[in-house]
Write a protein that holds these residues in place. Sequence first.
Motif, mmCIF file in Angstrom:
data_model
loop_
_atom_site.group_PDB
_atom_site.id
_atom_site.type_symbol
_atom_site.label_atom_id
_atom_site.label_comp_id
_atom_site.label_asym_id
_atom_site.label_seq_id
_atom_site.Cartn_x
_atom_site.Cartn_y
_atom_site.Cartn_z
ATOM 1 N N ALA A 1 -5.414 4.634 5.483
ATOM 2 C CA ALA A 1 -4.274 5.497 5.795
ATOM 3 C C ALA A 1 -4.040 6.502 4.668
ATOM 4 C CB ALA A 1 -3.019 4.657 6.036
ATOM 5 N N MET A 2 -4.218 6.081 3.428
ATOM 6 C CA MET A 2 -4.068 7.004 2.294
ATOM 7 C C MET A 2 -5.131 8.089 2.336
ATOM 8 S SD MET A 2 -1.588 6.668 0.166
ATOM 9 C CE MET A 2 -0.572 5.596 -0.798
ATOM 10 N N VAL A 3 -6.359 7.711 2.630
ATOM 11 C CA VAL A 3 -7.444 8.686 2.713
ATOM 12 C C VAL A 3 -7.168 9.670 3.856
ATOM 13 C CG1 VAL A 3 -9.903 8.975 3.237
ATOM 14 C CG2 VAL A 3 -9.172 7.204 1.629
ATOM 15 N N ALA A 4 -6.698 9.159 4.994
ATOM 16 C CA ALA A 4 -6.378 10.039 6.130
ATOM 17 C C ALA A 4 -5.252 11.008 5.757
ATOM 18 C CB ALA A 4 -5.984 9.199 7.342
ATOM 19 N N PHE A 5 -4.216 10.499 5.094
ATOM 20 C CA PHE A 5 -3.110 11.368 4.668
ATOM 21 C C PHE A 5 -3.596 12.408 3.660
ATOM 22 C CE2 PHE A 5 0.176 12.332 1.504
ATOM 23 C CZ PHE A 5 1.042 13.044 2.315
ATOM 24 N N PRO B 1 -5.875 9.664 -3.140
ATOM 25 C CA PRO B 1 -6.949 10.541 -3.604
ATOM 26 C C PRO B 1 -6.619 11.983 -3.236
ATOM 27 C CG PRO B 1 -7.643 9.365 -1.628
ATOM 28 C CD PRO B 1 -6.260 8.887 -1.970
ATOM 29 N N LEU B 2 -6.129 12.729 -4.193
ATOM 30 C CA LEU B 2 -5.612 14.068 -3.950
ATOM 31 C C LEU B 2 -6.681 15.120 -4.256
ATOM 32 C CD1 LEU B 2 -2.957 15.482 -3.154
ATOM 33 C CD2 LEU B 2 -2.360 15.518 -5.565
ATOM 34 N N ALA B 3 -7.048 15.910 -3.256
ATOM 35 C CA ALA B 3 -7.997 17.007 -3.464
ATOM 36 C C ALA B 3 -7.296 18.098 -4.261
ATOM 37 C CB ALA B 3 -8.469 17.555 -2.124
ATOM 38 N N ALA B 4 -7.997 18.638 -5.240
ATOM 39 C CA ALA B 4 -7.390 19.655 -6.104
ATOM 40 C C ALA B 4 -8.309 20.859 -6.202
ATOM 41 C CB ALA B 4 -7.133 19.071 -7.483
ATOM 42 N N LYS B 5 -7.690 22.032 -6.248
ATOM 43 C CA LYS B 5 -8.414 23.286 -6.441
ATOM 44 C C LYS B 5 -7.860 23.959 -7.691
ATOM 45 C CE LYS B 5 -9.606 24.174 -1.649
ATOM 46 N NZ LYS B 5 -9.739 25.227 -0.634
ATOM 47 N N ASP B 6 -8.759 24.386 -8.558
ATOM 48 C CA ASP B 6 -8.367 25.024 -9.809
ATOM 49 C C ASP B 6 -8.157 26.518 -9.568
ATOM 50 O OD1 ASP B 6 -8.048 26.050 -12.360
ATOM 51 O OD2 ASP B 6 -9.581 24.746 -13.232
ATOM 52 N N ASN C 1 5.779 10.697 -2.524
ATOM 53 C CA ASN C 1 6.390 9.360 -2.490
ATOM 54 C C ASN C 1 6.943 9.046 -1.111
ATOM 55 O OD1 ASN C 1 5.985 8.371 -5.143
ATOM 56 N ND2 ASN C 1 7.650 9.647 -5.892
ATOM 57 N N GLN C 2 7.688 9.991 -0.537
ATOM 58 C CA GLN C 2 8.302 9.795 0.776
ATOM 59 C C GLN C 2 7.237 9.653 1.864
ATOM 60 O OE1 GLN C 2 8.413 12.636 3.218
ATOM 61 N NE2 GLN C 2 9.194 11.183 4.698
ATOM 62 N N ALA C 3 6.191 10.462 1.798
ATOM 63 C CA ALA C 3 5.164 10.446 2.839
ATOM 64 C C ALA C 3 4.276 9.207 2.772
ATOM 65 C CB ALA C 3 4.300 11.700 2.734
ATOM 66 N N THR C 4 4.088 8.648 1.592
ATOM 67 C CA THR C 4 3.198 7.494 1.456
ATOM 68 C C THR C 4 3.927 6.153 1.473
ATOM 69 O OG1 THR C 4 3.217 7.633 -0.962
ATOM 70 C CG2 THR C 4 1.442 8.804 0.207
ATOM 71 N N THR C 5 5.242 6.159 1.385
ATOM 72 C CA THR C 5 5.990 4.906 1.405
ATOM 73 C C THR C 5 5.706 4.073 2.650
ATOM 74 O OG1 THR C 5 7.719 5.689 -0.067
ATOM 75 C CG2 THR C 5 8.304 3.870 1.359
ATOM 76 N N PRO C 6 5.695 4.672 3.862
ATOM 77 C CA PRO C 6 5.368 3.846 5.039
ATOM 78 C C PRO C 6 3.970 3.217 4.962
ATOM 79 C CG PRO C 6 6.263 5.970 5.713
ATOM 80 C CD PRO C 6 6.037 6.036 4.238
ATOM 81 N N ILE C 7 3.053 3.890 4.290
ATOM 82 C CA ILE C 7 1.688 3.369 4.160
ATOM 83 C C ILE C 7 1.683 2.162 3.216
ATOM 84 C CG2 ILE C 7 -0.645 3.872 3.332
ATOM 85 C CD1 ILE C 7 -0.092 6.830 4.142
ATOM 86 N N THR C 8 2.329 2.301 2.071
ATOM 87 C CA THR C 8 2.285 1.223 1.073
ATOM 88 C C THR C 8 3.186 0.053 1.455
ATOM 89 O OG1 THR C 8 3.996 2.332 -0.253
ATOM 90 C CG2 THR C 8 1.692 2.760 -0.819
ATOM 91 N N GLN C 9 4.154 0.293 2.322
ATOM 92 C CA GLN C 9 5.043 -0.792 2.757
ATOM 93 C C GLN C 9 4.492 -1.564 3.941
ATOM 94 O OE1 GLN C 9 7.814 -1.533 0.892
ATOM 95 N NE2 GLN C 9 6.992 0.076 -0.403
ATOM 96 N N ALA C 10 3.474 -0.998 4.614
ATOM 97 C CA ALA C 10 2.880 -1.661 5.785
ATOM 98 C C ALA C 10 2.131 -2.906 5.338
ATOM 99 C CB ALA C 10 1.936 -0.703 6.505
ATOM 100 N N ASP C 11 2.224 -3.922 6.138
ATOM 101 C CA ASP C 11 1.515 -5.191 5.796
ATOM 102 C C ASP C 11 0.291 -5.363 6.643
ATOM 103 O OD1 ASP C 11 4.612 -6.897 5.234
ATOM 104 O OD2 ASP C 11 3.269 -5.983 3.810
#
Length: 125
Positions: A33-37, A65-70, A115-125
């Motif tokens: 789910a984190m990778v998809a987000f 895993p956050l994609a970054a562009k310089d 934080n807000q967008a990933t909270t449902p992912i990290t709270q899921a069991d």
Amino acid sequence: MGVIRWILGRIILVVEALTKPKPPKLNADQHQAMVAFSKQVTLYQFQACPFCVKVRQASRKLGLPLAAKDAKRDMAARRELEQGGGKIKVPCLRIQQGDKVQWMYESDDIIAYLNQATTPITQAD
């Protein structure tokens, strides 16, 4: 002035490397789910910008895993940032949800969003 800026940039990068937070332990579903987000967001940054470092550290702490562009060295990324976001200012998070694209500036706002967008992912069991 350029030499001082270069030295400070290297110090910032060394401090970032020494203080990298450990990512949380995520199960396979949470990791997927984190990778998809993460495919919905891209960070436009300058490598040694302290506010960009702050965002990168927060994403590591979330296990995102956050994609970054310089936008300093990559002229195509710089043009994307200016055309899409309206200004060359970093950090900037490009959020794409379907056909809708949002450009978010300010490190604290970006971190709060992640934080807000990933909270449902990290709270899921």
